[in-house]
Design an enzyme around this catalytic site. Structure first.
Site, PDB file in Angstrom:
ATOM      1  CE1 TYR A  54      -6.400   9.054  -4.700  1.00 47.48           C
ATOM      2  CE2 TYR A  54      -5.845   7.634  -2.956  1.00 47.48           C
ATOM      3  CZ  TYR A  54      -5.530   7.890  -4.120  1.00 47.48           C
ATOM      4  OH  TYR A  54      -4.427   7.651  -5.046  1.00 47.48           O
TER       5      TYR A  54
ATOM      6  CB  ILE B 155       3.995   5.239  -6.738  1.00 42.90           C
ATOM      7  CG1 ILE B 155       4.843   6.295  -5.550  1.00 42.90           C
ATOM      8  CG2 ILE B 155       5.022   4.262  -6.968  1.00 42.90           C
ATOM      9  CD1 ILE B 155       5.575   5.638  -4.535  1.00 42.90           C
ATOM     10  CE  LYS B 156       1.360   2.707 -14.723  1.00 43.48           C
ATOM     11  NZ  LYS B 156       1.975   2.646 -16.115  1.00 43.48           N
ATOM     12  CB  THR B 157       1.545   0.342  -6.790  1.00 43.48           C
ATOM     13  OG1 THR B 157       0.339   0.813  -6.134  1.00 43.48           O
ATOM     14  CG2 THR B 157       2.835   0.870  -6.392  1.00 43.48           C
TER      15      THR B 157
ATOM     16  N   GLY C 236       2.727  -6.782   2.451  1.00 38.87           N
ATOM     17  CA  GLY C 236       2.122  -5.788   1.550  1.00 38.87           C
ATOM     18  C   GLY C 236       2.866  -5.949   0.346  1.00 38.87           C
TER      19      GLY C 236
ATOM     20  CE  LYS D  81      -3.726   4.653   2.565  1.00 42.43           C
ATOM     21  NZ  LYS D  81      -2.733   3.262   3.189  1.00 42.43           N
TER      22      LYS D  81
HETATM   23  P1  NAD Z   1       0.373  -2.655  -3.621  1.00 38.42           P
HETATM   24  O1  NAD Z   1      -0.866  -3.196  -4.210  1.00 38.42           O
HETATM   25  O2  NAD Z   1       1.587  -3.261  -4.259  1.00 38.42           O
HETATM   26  O3  NAD Z   1       0.418  -3.108  -2.370  1.00 38.42           O
HETATM   27  C1  NAD Z   1      -0.794  -3.195  -1.439  1.00 38.42           C
HETATM   28  C2  NAD Z   1      -0.870  -4.508  -0.692  1.00 38.42           C
HETATM   29  O4  NAD Z   1      -1.881  -4.619   0.153  1.00 38.42           O
HETATM   30  C3  NAD Z   1      -0.778  -5.846  -1.839  1.00 38.42           C
HETATM   31  O5  NAD Z   1       0.531  -6.453  -1.375  1.00 38.42           O
HETATM   32  C4  NAD Z   1      -2.050  -6.383  -1.275  1.00 38.42           C
HETATM   33  O6  NAD Z   1      -1.802  -7.806  -1.361  1.00 38.42           O
HETATM   34  C5  NAD Z   1      -1.962  -6.144   0.342  1.00 38.42           C
HETATM   35  N1  NAD Z   1      -3.393  -6.465   0.641  1.00 38.42           N
HETATM   36  C6  NAD Z   1      -4.556  -6.170   0.543  1.00 38.42           C
HETATM   37  N2  NAD Z   1      -5.528  -6.792   1.099  1.00 38.42           N
HETATM   38  C7  NAD Z   1      -4.831  -7.400   2.037  1.00 38.42           C
HETATM   39  C8  NAD Z   1      -5.300  -8.143   2.925  1.00 38.42           C
HETATM   40  N3  NAD Z   1      -6.620  -8.643   3.421  1.00 38.42           N
HETATM   41  N4  NAD Z   1      -4.349  -9.011   3.742  1.00 38.42           N
HETATM   42  C9  NAD Z   1      -2.899  -8.713   3.447  1.00 38.42           C
HETATM   43  N5  NAD Z   1      -2.551  -8.023   2.528  1.00 38.42           N
HETATM   44  C10 NAD Z   1      -3.472  -7.100   1.774  1.00 38.42           C
HETATM   45  O7  NAD Z   1       0.255  -1.316  -3.655  1.00 38.42           O
HETATM   46  P2  NAD Z   1       1.140  -0.038  -3.044  1.00 38.42           P
HETATM   47  O8  NAD Z   1       0.842   1.378  -3.792  1.00 38.42           O
HETATM   48  O9  NAD Z   1       2.368  -0.529  -2.863  1.00 38.42           O
HETATM   49  O10 NAD Z   1       0.437   0.008  -1.706  1.00 38.42           O
HETATM   50  C11 NAD Z   1       1.071  -0.202  -0.431  1.00 38.42           C
HETATM   51  C12 NAD Z   1       0.759   0.979   0.590  1.00 38.42           C
HETATM   52  O11 NAD Z   1       1.230   2.224   0.231  1.00 38.42           O
HETATM   53  C13 NAD Z   1      -0.830   0.982   0.931  1.00 38.42           C
HETATM   54  O12 NAD Z   1      -1.078   1.314   2.153  1.00 38.42           O
HETATM   55  C14 NAD Z   1      -1.241   2.242   0.006  1.00 38.42           C
HETATM   56  O13 NAD Z   1      -2.328   2.683   0.420  1.00 38.42           O
HETATM   57  C15 NAD Z   1       0.040   2.971   0.156  1.00 38.42           C
HETATM   58  N6  NAD Z   1       0.217   4.280  -0.754  1.00 38.42           N
HETATM   59  C16 NAD Z   1       0.273   4.036  -2.017  1.00 38.42           C
HETATM   60  C17 NAD Z   1       0.345   5.102  -2.992  1.00 38.42           C
HETATM   61  C18 NAD Z   1       0.330   4.992  -4.460  1.00 38.42           C
HETATM   62  O14 NAD Z   1       0.137   5.730  -5.302  1.00 38.42           O
HETATM   63  N7  NAD Z   1       0.810   3.693  -4.960  1.00 38.42           N
HETATM   64  C19 NAD Z   1       0.599   6.521  -2.493  1.00 38.42           C
HETATM   65  C20 NAD Z   1       0.453   6.583  -0.993  1.00 38.42           C
HETATM   66  C21 NAD Z   1       0.259   5.449  -0.178  1.00 38.42           C
END
Ligand code: NAD
Length: 265
Positions: free
Chosen positions: A155, A191-193, A13, A162
């Protein structure tokens, strides 16, 4: 001596330098872990390879987590090259944008299946393949969000995914515990991603959480990385099946208004 010396950690990820997975990979590497990375699709390779170089990682494998064949290839390569695995990080989620905004009742069957497959089932698929490699026990981590527990605007399908992911965490913890494998989830604040950019109104949510959270701050991928280190290392040796909040305390609030907000009412 680092907390993760001699440990091998496979992280799914990382899309770019803002990814939570990258924050975790960096932190585990700082403490001595050998990091292996898997990314979703060809378009991401040019971003992921330079990051991998920064942490001396030369295992960078493409994998769409909806494909059992591609998952098999990645885990077969881990077995061939390293023989065993200590840590698995699932930092993967995806949903169609139209299943995040709008009305909850409009979530489509296809959108629901896809979001749950990529964001929740994939943890089971990975754990099934990781467990035989965790010959000395291990730690499996995934990333969740508070929308699984309480209703958050926009969401929708991801909140359901989740909730499933957190329940899968408990069932995997029970199933794999006798092998010394711990399974936990981290519930991060916003988190801004890249993934977050898909949630309509995310910036407003970020500002709002900062004002309301007891610590009056947002959280970073580094904050998540620190908690991941605790759970992945021997410091978390008796912790399993937990959902640990890394959200500046937001989840404890019954009313998210501050004292100042109340005075204005
Ligand atoms: P991110 O976009 O950097 O990471 C998400 C990842 O999922 C990416 O690398 C993407 O390529 C991968 N992905 C999506 N579909 C896929 C597939 N079919 N096969 C393989 N990989 C796949 O964003 P992030 O915020 O770092 O997200 C990482 C995790 O953290 C996620 O589970 C997200 O829900 C969770 N999360 C994020 C936040 C936030 O505010 N950013 C808060 C809580 C939880």
């Amino acid at each position: 001596m680092g907390l993760m010396d001699g440990k091998v950690a496979l992280v799914f990820g990382v899309a770019n330098r803002n990814s939570i997975g990258w924050g975790i990979a960096r932190r585990l590497h700082e403490e001595g872990a050998t990091i292996l990375l898997s990314y979703a699709g060809a378009a991401l390779e040019k971003r992921v390879r330079p990051l991998a170089q920064q942490i001396d990682c030369d295992f960078v494998e493409i994998c769409d987590v909806t494909s059992d064949e591609q998952l098999d290839v990645v885990f077969d390569k881990v077995r061939e090259r390293y023989g065993s695995l200590d840590v698995l990080v699932h930092s993967v989620a995806y949903a169609n944008r139209e299943d995040l905004g709008g009305r909850f009742v409009d979530i489509s069957r296809e959108g629901f299946s896809m979001a749950l497959d990529i964001s929740a089932y994939s943890l089971i698929a990975m754990a099934k393949r990781a467990a035989p490699l965790m010959t000395e026990g291990g730690s499996i981590l995934s990333m969740t969000y508070f929308a699984s527990e309480k209703v958050m605007p926009r969401y929708h399908v991801m909140a359901v995914a989740k909730a499933a992911l957190e329940n899968i965490t408990r069932y995997l913890a029970s199933d794999l515990g006798p092998q010394g494998i711990r399974v936990n989830a981290i519930s991060a604040g916003p988190i801004k991603t890249l993934a977050a950019a898909g949630v309509p109104g995310f910036r407003t949510m970020l500002r709002y959480s900062e004002q309301a959270a007891p610590l009056r701050r947002t959280v970073s991928a580094d904050d998540v990385g620190n908690t991941a280190l605790w759970l992945a290392s021997d410091l978390g040796s008796a912790v399993t099946g937990e959902v640990v909040h890394v959200d500046a305390g937001y989840n404890i609030l019954g009313l998210t208004l501050t004292e100042e907000d109340l005075e204005k009412l």
